[in-house]
Design a protein around this motif. Structure first.
Motif, PDB file in Angstrom:
ATOM      1  N   SER A 154       0.818  -1.221   0.000  1.00  0.00           N
ATOM      2  CA  SER A 154       0.000   0.000   0.000  1.00  0.00           C
ATOM      3  C   SER A 154       0.853   1.273   0.000  1.00  0.00           C
ATOM      4  N   ILE A 155       2.161   1.128   0.149  1.00  0.00           N
ATOM      5  CA  ILE A 155       3.046   2.300   0.191  1.00  0.00           C
ATOM      6  C   ILE A 155       3.248   2.825  -1.232  1.00  0.00           C
ATOM      7  N   PRO A 156       3.007   4.122  -1.439  1.00  0.00           N
ATOM      8  CA  PRO A 156       3.351   4.702  -2.752  1.00  0.00           C
ATOM      9  C   PRO A 156       4.872   4.656  -2.949  1.00  0.00           C
ATOM     10  N   LYS A 157       5.306   4.504  -4.195  1.00  0.00           N
ATOM     11  CA  LYS A 157       6.728   4.287  -4.486  1.00  0.00           C
ATOM     12  C   LYS A 157       7.630   5.441  -4.048  1.00  0.00           C
ATOM     13  N   ASN A 158       7.195   6.680  -4.183  1.00  0.00           N
ATOM     14  CA  ASN A 158       8.064   7.824  -3.910  1.00  0.00           C
ATOM     15  C   ASN A 158       7.816   8.471  -2.557  1.00  0.00           C
ATOM     16  N   ASP A 159       6.978   7.884  -1.718  1.00  0.00           N
ATOM     17  CA  ASP A 159       6.620   8.492  -0.437  1.00  0.00           C
ATOM     18  C   ASP A 159       7.469   7.884   0.684  1.00  0.00           C
ATOM     19  N   LYS A 160       8.607   8.503   0.948  1.00  0.00           N
ATOM     20  CA  LYS A 160       9.534   7.984   1.956  1.00  0.00           C
ATOM     21  C   LYS A 160       8.987   8.136   3.364  1.00  0.00           C
ATOM     22  N   LYS A 161       8.254   9.210   3.598  1.00  0.00           N
ATOM     23  CA  LYS A 161       7.707   9.448   4.929  1.00  0.00           C
ATOM     24  C   LYS A 161       6.695   8.355   5.283  1.00  0.00           C
ATOM     25  N   LYS A 162       5.810   8.040   4.343  1.00  0.00           N
ATOM     26  CA  LYS A 162       4.799   7.004   4.566  1.00  0.00           C
ATOM     27  C   LYS A 162       5.483   5.643   4.762  1.00  0.00           C
ATOM     28  N   LYS A 163       6.535   5.402   3.977  1.00  0.00           N
ATOM     29  CA  LYS A 163       7.264   4.146   4.082  1.00  0.00           C
ATOM     30  C   LYS A 163       7.885   3.991   5.469  1.00  0.00           C
TER      31      LYS A 163
END
Length: 180
Positions: free
Chosen positions: A33-42
């Motif tokens: 579910s993590i967007p590829k470019n979203d480091k904060k969410k990851k």
């Protein structure tokens, strides 16, 4: 085997395995579910995953400790001696007795290798005992006897891949040394 046929410890372990599988499924869905470019969410999801894994591990440890403590409290006293659960069976100044210890793959492999070696040793001993009456031995004895009648002898040449060459070289050298 159904759950009713398993021991309580096996039931607890199977429950733990099921919970681990469920957690793995949750972790996989969270990671996807993590967007590829979203480091904060990851980062957030990875910390959540670590928290979930730590909680599950702590929960399993607590359940195992409770299970073992409940087993310890179930000791039964008989007339002369005290009977304990298999995990606690000890005699004075002795180590705990392992009730059912299954051999590991390495132990099975070593046992199989040992059996094969014993079988080979027995076969070699059998062959050695029966070598006196073997066809090859009888033929060698007959050839040696014929050669002795003709004042000749049998010469062993090492089978090293060049044995035909070595046999010819031996014959040539013998002719040079002993004239006919």
């Amino acid at each position: 085997m159904s759950d009713s046929e398993l021991s309580p410890l096996d039931q607890l372990k199977s429950k733990h395995n099921k919970e681990k599988k469920d957690l793995q499924a949750k972790i996989t869905s969270l990671k996807h579910s993590i967007p590829k470019n979203d480091k904060k969410k990851k980062k957030e999801i990875m910390s959540t995953i670590e928290q979930m894994e730590g909680d599950l591990k702590a929960k399993h440890e607590v359940e195992l400790k409770e299970f073992h403590s409940s087993l310890a409290s179930l000791t039964i006293s008989s007339n002369d001696s005290e009977v304990k659960t298999p995990s606690e069976q000890t005699t004075n100044n002795e180590q705990p007795i392992n009730v059912e210890k299954r051999p590991t793959k390495a132990q099975k492999r070593r046992e199989k290798k040992g059996q094969e070696m014993r079988r080979r040793e027995e076969a070699a001993l059998y062959d050695e005992q029966n070598a006196v009456f073997s066809q090859g031995k009888l033929e060698t004895n007959a050839i040696t006897q014929i050669l002795q009648e003709r004042s000749l002898r049998l010469v062993e040449i090492a089978p090293d891949g060049d044995c035909m060459y070595n046999a010819l070289a031996y014959q040539i050298n013998m002719e040079l040394i002993v004239p006919v």
